[in-house]
Design a protein around this motif. Structure first.
Motif, short mmCIF file in Angstrom:
data_model
loop_
_atom_site.label_atom_id
_atom_site.label_comp_id
_atom_site.label_asym_id
_atom_site.label_seq_id
_atom_site.Cartn_x
_atom_site.Cartn_y
_atom_site.Cartn_z
N ILE A 13 6.18 -12.28 -38.42
CA ILE A 13 7.48 -11.99 -39.03
C ILE A 13 8.18 -13.26 -39.49
O ILE A 13 9.07 -13.20 -40.35
N SER A 14 7.80 -14.40 -38.92
CA SER A 14 8.42 -15.67 -39.33
C SER A 14 8.09 -16.02 -40.78
O SER A 14 8.85 -16.76 -41.43
N PHE A 15 6.97 -15.50 -41.28
CA PHE A 15 6.60 -15.76 -42.67
C PHE A 15 7.35 -14.88 -43.66
O PHE A 15 7.32 -15.13 -44.86
N VAL A 20 0.82 -10.08 -43.63
CA VAL A 20 1.24 -11.00 -42.56
C VAL A 20 2.41 -10.45 -41.74
O VAL A 20 2.23 -10.15 -40.55
N PRO A 21 3.63 -10.31 -42.30
CA PRO A 21 4.73 -9.87 -41.44
C PRO A 21 4.74 -8.36 -41.13
O PRO A 21 5.38 -7.95 -40.17
N THR A 22 4.06 -7.55 -41.96
CA THR A 22 4.09 -6.11 -41.72
C THR A 22 2.95 -5.68 -40.80
O THR A 22 3.19 -5.11 -39.73
N MET A 23 1.70 -5.95 -41.18
CA MET A 23 0.56 -5.56 -40.34
C MET A 23 0.50 -6.38 -39.05
O MET A 23 0.28 -5.84 -37.96
N PHE A 24 0.69 -7.71 -39.18
CA PHE A 24 0.60 -8.57 -38.00
C PHE A 24 1.96 -8.81 -37.35
O PHE A 24 2.07 -9.61 -36.43
N GLY A 25 2.99 -8.10 -37.83
CA GLY A 25 4.32 -8.21 -37.25
C GLY A 25 4.83 -6.85 -36.82
O GLY A 25 4.75 -6.47 -35.66
N ILE A 60 3.13 -13.10 -29.43
CA ILE A 60 3.01 -14.38 -30.13
C ILE A 60 2.58 -14.18 -31.57
O ILE A 60 3.17 -14.74 -32.50
N VAL A 61 1.55 -13.36 -31.78
CA VAL A 61 1.06 -13.10 -33.13
C VAL A 61 2.14 -12.42 -33.96
O VAL A 61 2.35 -12.75 -35.13
N GLY A 62 2.85 -11.46 -33.35
CA GLY A 62 3.91 -10.75 -34.07
C GLY A 62 5.04 -11.66 -34.50
O GLY A 62 5.55 -11.55 -35.62
N THR A 73 10.53 -5.53 -53.92
CA THR A 73 9.67 -6.29 -53.01
C THR A 73 9.42 -5.52 -51.73
O THR A 73 8.28 -5.43 -51.25
N ALA A 74 10.48 -4.96 -51.15
CA ALA A 74 10.34 -4.19 -49.91
C ALA A 74 9.49 -2.95 -50.12
O ALA A 74 8.65 -2.60 -49.28
N MET A 75 9.69 -2.25 -51.25
CA MET A 75 8.93 -1.03 -51.53
C MET A 75 7.44 -1.32 -51.65
O MET A 75 6.61 -0.65 -51.00
N TYR A 76 7.08 -2.31 -52.47
CA TYR A 76 5.66 -2.61 -52.65
C TYR A 76 5.03 -3.23 -51.40
O TYR A 76 3.84 -3.04 -51.14
N ARG A 77 5.83 -3.93 -50.64
CA ARG A 77 5.35 -4.45 -49.35
C ARG A 77 4.84 -3.31 -48.48
O ARG A 77 3.77 -3.39 -47.88
#
Length: 328
Positions: free
Chosen positions: A24-26, A226-231, A18-20, A41-45
């Protein structure tokens, strides 16, 4: 500290799903809000994700020292396919809508299921397949009104499809490596490899790496947290306890979450068909999880790499042969 396959989850697996999914929805929202090139954007993310994880890396020194060259190549390969996924999917958002792009990502479970059968001979029940197909139909219906079969929108849709195939390969590689490697170590070096690949791409394209606004840097940071650590990190953690195809099912929740968020944050409209499709998608996911049944529960703890010896069972007392390790 090397983890073992019989480690129990530290917190409920459904909660991680659910958290994941929410995380990723964000992703599409933050990408839309950033004005930086998608590869930057992807690199710095990913680089900011590595910086967040770096202070905790020393705890895994023993595990890192024990990594073999075969695993190093696996980490690099997984990172390259993750970089390709980010690059293509983020680029797709420049040509098509959030609903359309995320709906096409739902092809990922199909790619993963085919790959898992080819590589690991993993089979699934008809209930599992039907549940997945129902969820995919619901996800496709969410983005159906936004699909275009010509012009730039078609280009964005094709980019999203190829990105789904790329992340499927990344998922299958992760499933293999996570059986002998902690989620933290695996994620850290995969994110690092992906960031390095994107860095080389940006340099080759002559894309500026500096000069971005405070808003862009805020989006980079939010994408990392949000989408990387929690996704993505949570999904890497889940790969140890469930099938890769099961983890990939989480992507089916992204079109619904992203569409709802896009309605509130980007002003994109939601139709009655999309609302109905959302319920169909949730029903398909519920059916998929339910069809796993006892087999799904057994997957929460994978088979130990070195099985414990079976107790002696006197054959003259039972009249039956000793059970095999492969019996289920």
């Amino acid at each position: 500290m090397t983890t073992h396959s019989n480690d129990k989850p530290l917190f409920p697996v459904p909660l991680a799903f659910i958290v994941g999914i929410i995380g990723i929805s964000f992703s599409a929202i933050f990408v839309r809000w950033s004005e930086a090139p998608v590869a930057v954007t992807a690199m710095y993310r990913l680089l900011l994700t590595n910086l967040i994880m770096l202070p905790f890396l020393f705890k895994y020194t023993a595990e890192i020292k024990a990594i073999r060259w075969k695993s190093v190549f696996g980490l690099i390969g997984s990172g390259l396919f993750l970089a390709l996924h980010f690059l293509l999917w983020m680029a797709s958002l420049s040509y098509t809508t959030v609903a359309s792009s995320t709906a096409l990502l739902t092809l990922e479970p199909i790619f993963v299921m085919i790959g898992a059968y080819w590589l690991f001979r993993q089979k699934n029940s008809w209930g599992t397949v039907i549940g997945m197909l129902i969820a995919m139909i619901g996800a496709a219906m969410i983005g159906w009104g936004d699909f275009r079969f010509s012009g730039e929108a078609l280009k964005g849709d094709l980019l999203s499809i190829v990105s789904a195939a790329a992340v499927a390969v990344h998922m299958l590689l992760g499933k293999t490596m996570r059986q002998s490697m902690s989620a933290f170590v695996y994620s850290f070096f995969v994110f690092l490899a992906a960031a390095a690949a994107l860095g080389v791409y940006n340099l080759a394209q002559g894309t500026p790496l500096t000069g971005y606004s405070q808003k862009d840097w805020l989006m980079f940071l939010l994408l990392a947290i949000v989408p990387t650590m929690f996704g993505h990190y949570l999904f890497n953690w889940l790969l140890k306890y469930v099938k890769a195809a099961t983890v990939s099912m989480s992507v089916l929740g992204e079109p619904l979450g992203s569409t709802v968020l896009a309605f509130f944050l980007l002003g994109e409209a939601i139709t009655g068909i999309q609302i109905g499709a959302g319920f169909l998608l949730l029903f398909g996911i519920w059916l998929f999880i339910r069809s796993q049944g006892r087999k799904g529960k057994d997957e929460m703890v994978a088979t130990p790499a070195v099985p414990a010896p079976l107790p002696e069972i006197p054959e003259e007392r039972t009249g039956a042969s000793r059970p095999s390790l492969t019996d289920s």
